[in-house]
Motif scaffolding. Structure first.
Motif, PDB file in Angstrom:
ATOM      1  N   ASP A   1     -61.992 -19.053 -19.128  1.00 49.47           N
ATOM      2  CA  ASP A   1     -61.654 -17.696 -18.639  1.00 49.47           C
ATOM      3  C   ASP A   1     -60.026 -17.497 -18.717  1.00 49.47           C
ATOM      4  OD1 ASP A   1     -64.499 -17.117 -18.455  1.00 49.47           O
ATOM      5  OD2 ASP A   1     -64.502 -16.609 -16.215  1.00 49.47           O
ATOM      6  N   LEU A   2     -59.467 -18.732 -18.281  1.00 51.27           N
ATOM      7  CA  LEU A   2     -58.089 -18.534 -18.403  1.00 51.27           C
ATOM      8  C   LEU A   2     -57.515 -18.570 -19.758  1.00 51.27           C
ATOM      9  CD1 LEU A   2     -57.395 -20.778 -15.311  1.00 51.27           C
ATOM     10  CD2 LEU A   2     -57.209 -18.257 -15.429  1.00 51.27           C
ATOM     11  N   VAL A   3     -58.063 -19.397 -20.771  1.00 53.33           N
ATOM     12  CA  VAL A   3     -57.746 -19.474 -22.054  1.00 53.33           C
ATOM     13  C   VAL A   3     -57.865 -18.057 -22.788  1.00 53.33           C
ATOM     14  CG1 VAL A   3     -58.182 -20.606 -24.371  1.00 53.33           C
ATOM     15  CG2 VAL A   3     -57.823 -21.743 -22.205  1.00 53.33           C
ATOM     16  N   THR A   4     -59.086 -17.605 -22.350  1.00 52.30           N
ATOM     17  CA  THR A   4     -59.531 -16.409 -23.199  1.00 52.30           C
ATOM     18  C   THR A   4     -58.573 -15.309 -22.698  1.00 52.30           C
ATOM     19  OG1 THR A   4     -61.740 -16.819 -23.224  1.00 52.30           O
ATOM     20  CG2 THR A   4     -61.408 -14.357 -23.551  1.00 52.30           C
ATOM     21  N   SER A   5     -58.205 -15.156 -21.354  1.00 51.57           N
ATOM     22  CA  SER A   5     -57.307 -13.976 -21.041  1.00 51.57           C
ATOM     23  C   SER A   5     -55.992 -14.404 -21.681  1.00 51.57           C
ATOM     24  CB  SER A   5     -57.334 -14.103 -19.547  1.00 51.57           C
ATOM     25  OG  SER A   5     -58.375 -13.745 -19.062  1.00 51.57           O
ATOM     26  N   SER A   6     -55.452 -15.346 -21.543  1.00 52.70           N
ATOM     27  CA  SER A   6     -54.024 -15.715 -22.236  1.00 52.70           C
ATOM     28  C   SER A   6     -53.807 -15.385 -23.903  1.00 52.70           C
ATOM     29  CB  SER A   6     -53.781 -17.270 -21.953  1.00 52.70           C
ATOM     30  OG  SER A   6     -53.664 -17.405 -20.646  1.00 52.70           O
ATOM     31  N   VAL A   7     -54.983 -15.669 -24.388  1.00 50.86           N
ATOM     32  CA  VAL A   7     -54.970 -15.308 -25.922  1.00 50.86           C
ATOM     33  C   VAL A   7     -55.215 -13.699 -26.029  1.00 50.86           C
ATOM     34  CG1 VAL A   7     -56.364 -15.484 -28.032  1.00 50.86           C
ATOM     35  CG2 VAL A   7     -56.262 -17.635 -26.688  1.00 50.86           C
ATOM     36  N   ARG A   8     -55.964 -13.145 -25.542  1.00 49.55           N
ATOM     37  CA  ARG A   8     -56.085 -11.664 -25.617  1.00 49.55           C
ATOM     38  C   ARG A   8     -54.605 -11.193 -25.203  1.00 49.55           C
ATOM     39  NH1 ARG A   8     -60.042  -8.723 -22.107  1.00 49.55           N
ATOM     40  NH2 ARG A   8     -59.277  -7.037 -23.254  1.00 49.55           N
ATOM     41  N   ALA A   9     -53.975 -11.482 -24.059  1.00 44.08           N
ATOM     42  CA  ALA A   9     -52.547 -10.986 -23.788  1.00 44.08           C
ATOM     43  C   ALA A   9     -51.624 -10.968 -24.863  1.00 44.08           C
ATOM     44  CB  ALA A   9     -52.088 -11.710 -22.421  1.00 44.08           C
ATOM     45  N   CYS A  10     -51.666 -12.480 -25.469  1.00 45.25           N
ATOM     46  CA  CYS A  10     -50.799 -12.585 -26.577  1.00 45.25           C
ATOM     47  C   CYS A  10     -51.093 -11.557 -27.591  1.00 45.25           C
ATOM     48  CB  CYS A  10     -50.811 -14.027 -26.834  1.00 45.25           C
ATOM     49  SG  CYS A  10     -49.653 -14.522 -27.885  1.00 45.25           S
ATOM     50  N   LEU A  11     -52.270 -11.526 -28.130  1.00 43.35           N
ATOM     51  CA  LEU A  11     -52.668 -10.769 -29.207  1.00 43.35           C
ATOM     52  C   LEU A  11     -52.310  -9.493 -29.096  1.00 43.35           C
ATOM     53  CD1 LEU A  11     -55.908 -12.487 -30.421  1.00 43.35           C
ATOM     54  CD2 LEU A  11     -53.694 -12.939 -31.340  1.00 43.35           C
ATOM     55  N   ALA A  12     -52.422  -8.822 -27.742  1.00 47.18           N
ATOM     56  CA  ALA A  12     -52.064  -7.618 -27.464  1.00 47.18           C
ATOM     57  C   ALA A  12     -50.843  -7.043 -27.489  1.00 47.18           C
ATOM     58  CB  ALA A  12     -52.938  -7.321 -26.000  1.00 47.18           C
ATOM     59  N   THR A  13     -49.902  -8.132 -27.660  1.00 45.72           N
ATOM     60  CA  THR A  13     -48.510  -7.585 -27.539  1.00 45.72           C
ATOM     61  C   THR A  13     -47.831  -7.621 -28.969  1.00 45.72           C
ATOM     62  OG1 THR A  13     -47.799  -9.805 -26.605  1.00 45.72           O
ATOM     63  CG2 THR A  13     -48.270  -7.844 -25.165  1.00 45.72           C
ATOM     64  N   ASP A  14     -48.471  -8.395 -30.005  1.00 48.02           N
ATOM     65  CA  ASP A  14     -47.702  -8.722 -30.976  1.00 48.02           C
ATOM     66  C   ASP A  14     -47.882  -7.505 -32.095  1.00 48.02           C
ATOM     67  OD1 ASP A  14     -47.471  -9.759 -33.946  1.00 48.02           O
ATOM     68  OD2 ASP A  14     -47.094 -11.593 -32.725  1.00 48.02           O
ATOM     69  N   PRO A  15     -46.820  -6.659 -32.290  1.00 46.33           N
ATOM     70  CA  PRO A  15     -46.899  -5.548 -33.452  1.00 46.33           C
ATOM     71  C   PRO A  15     -47.371  -6.162 -34.766  1.00 46.33           C
ATOM     72  CG  PRO A  15     -44.664  -6.162 -32.901  1.00 46.33           C
ATOM     73  CD  PRO A  15     -45.551  -7.251 -32.118  1.00 46.33           C
ATOM     74  N   THR A  16     -47.467  -7.198 -35.394  1.00 45.70           N
ATOM     75  CA  THR A  16     -48.165  -7.379 -36.194  1.00 45.70           C
ATOM     76  C   THR A  16     -49.555  -7.133 -36.620  1.00 45.70           C
ATOM     77  OG1 THR A  16     -46.351  -9.270 -36.772  1.00 45.70           O
ATOM     78  CG2 THR A  16     -48.377  -9.527 -38.280  1.00 45.70           C
ATOM     79  N   LEU A  17     -50.150  -7.369 -35.236  1.00 43.61           N
ATOM     80  CA  LEU A  17     -51.625  -7.183 -35.316  1.00 43.61           C
ATOM     81  C   LEU A  17     -52.190  -5.679 -34.881  1.00 43.61           C
ATOM     82  CD1 LEU A  17     -52.171 -10.270 -33.063  1.00 43.61           C
ATOM     83  CD2 LEU A  17     -52.792  -9.996 -35.576  1.00 43.61           C
ATOM     84  N   LYS A  18     -51.188  -4.649 -35.022  1.00 47.61           N
ATOM     85  CA  LYS A  18     -51.385  -3.336 -34.748  1.00 47.61           C
ATOM     86  C   LYS A  18     -52.538  -2.875 -35.450  1.00 47.61           C
ATOM     87  CE  LYS A  18     -49.520   1.177 -34.095  1.00 47.61           C
ATOM     88  NZ  LYS A  18     -49.498   1.575 -32.872  1.00 47.61           N
ATOM     89  N   GLY A  19     -53.724  -2.377 -35.074  1.00 46.20           N
ATOM     90  CA  GLY A  19     -54.638  -1.910 -36.067  1.00 46.20           C
ATOM     91  C   GLY A  19     -55.782  -2.836 -36.042  1.00 46.20           C
ATOM     92  N   ALA A  20     -55.523  -4.066 -35.362  1.00 46.33           N
ATOM     93  CA  ALA A  20     -56.649  -5.044 -35.240  1.00 46.33           C
ATOM     94  C   ALA A  20     -57.441  -4.900 -34.196  1.00 46.33           C
ATOM     95  CB  ALA A  20     -56.009  -6.604 -35.390  1.00 46.33           C
ATOM     96  N   LEU A  21     -59.012  -5.294 -34.200  1.00 43.36           N
ATOM     97  CA  LEU A  21     -59.717  -5.243 -33.304  1.00 43.36           C
ATOM     98  C   LEU A  21     -60.560  -6.672 -33.092  1.00 43.36           C
ATOM     99  CD1 LEU A  21     -61.401  -3.959 -30.964  1.00 43.36           C
ATOM    100  CD2 LEU A  21     -63.080  -3.109 -32.486  1.00 43.36           C
ATOM    101  N   ILE A  22     -59.980  -7.471 -31.886  1.00 47.62           N
ATOM    102  CA  ILE A  22     -60.465  -8.809 -32.117  1.00 47.62           C
ATOM    103  C   ILE A  22     -61.158  -9.001 -30.638  1.00 47.62           C
ATOM    104  CG2 ILE A  22     -59.532 -11.172 -31.993  1.00 47.62           C
ATOM    105  CD1 ILE A  22     -57.047 -10.101 -33.516  1.00 47.62           C
ATOM    106  N   HIS A  23     -62.270  -9.560 -30.617  1.00 42.93           N
ATOM    107  CA  HIS A  23     -63.095 -10.137 -29.510  1.00 42.93           C
ATOM    108  C   HIS A  23     -62.954 -11.668 -29.332  1.00 42.93           C
ATOM    109  CE1 HIS A  23     -66.175 -10.427 -26.697  1.00 42.93           C
ATOM    110  NE2 HIS A  23     -66.489 -11.482 -27.004  1.00 42.93           N
ATOM    111  N   VAL A  24     -62.322 -12.206 -28.296  1.00 43.17           N
ATOM    112  CA  VAL A  24     -62.128 -13.454 -27.914  1.00 43.17           C
ATOM    113  C   VAL A  24     -62.955 -14.135 -27.088  1.00 43.17           C
ATOM    114  CG1 VAL A  24     -60.206 -15.054 -26.870  1.00 43.17           C
ATOM    115  CG2 VAL A  24     -59.673 -13.093 -28.180  1.00 43.17           C
ATOM    116  N   SER A  25     -63.274 -15.314 -27.199  1.00 43.45           N
ATOM    117  CA  SER A  25     -64.154 -16.183 -26.468  1.00 43.45           C
ATOM    118  C   SER A  25     -63.979 -17.602 -26.756  1.00 43.45           C
ATOM    119  CB  SER A  25     -65.762 -15.836 -26.729  1.00 43.45           C
ATOM    120  OG  SER A  25     -66.116 -16.419 -28.023  1.00 43.45           O
ATOM    121  N   THR A  26     -63.997 -18.219 -25.546  1.00 46.94           N
ATOM    122  CA  THR A  26     -63.738 -19.679 -25.305  1.00 46.94           C
ATOM    123  C   THR A  26     -64.659 -20.613 -24.531  1.00 46.94           C
ATOM    124  OG1 THR A  26     -61.336 -18.890 -24.869  1.00 46.94           O
ATOM    125  CG2 THR A  26     -61.805 -21.452 -24.617  1.00 46.94           C
TER     126      THR A  26
END
Length: 116
Positions: free
Chosen positions: A46-71
């Motif tokens: 759960d901690l890894v999933t949350s960390s990955v989500r936070a990182c992906l949510a703040t990167d402007p290169t990923l604007k427009g992406a919809l990503i589901h994360v599971s670990t």
């Protein structure tokens, strides 16, 4: 020092849902699968999933992406969803690979229609 790192990851994990909402316009819109359902817990996965989500949510290169994360418990992170182009896909994979606790990435990202 290791204990400090675990505490830091825990803080990031607990703040992730609010962070992801606040920065949704900056990076990817993300969802996550957790051991307790839709709510992050305190397991390593759960901690890894949350960390990955936070990182992906703040990167402007990923604007427009919809990503589901599971670990998984052994650190295999699955990224599933759509990204606007190959550059965004590569960025999501690189950011995920750099996160503590990630052992393998199962890339199930697809390019959005019209992506290159």
């Amino acid at each position: 020092m290791r204990r400090f790192g675990q505490v830091l990851v825990m803080i990031v994990a607990l703040a992730t849902p609010a962070l992801a909402e606040t920065n949704a316009s900056r990076g990817a819109r993300t969802t996550g699968s957790y051991s307790g359902g839709d709510t992050p817990g305190t397991t390593r996965s759960d901690l890894v999933t949350s960390s990955v989500r936070a990182c992906l949510a703040t990167d402007p290169t990923l604007k427009g992406a919809l990503i589901h994360v599971s670990t998984s418990e052994d650190g295999v992170v699955t990224l599933r969803g759509s990204v606007p182009d190959a550059t965004a896909r590569d960025e999501a994979l690189e950011l995920t690979a750099d996160m503590p606790g990630v052992t393998v990435i199962d890339n199930q990202l697809r390019l959005s229609p019209g992506g290159h």
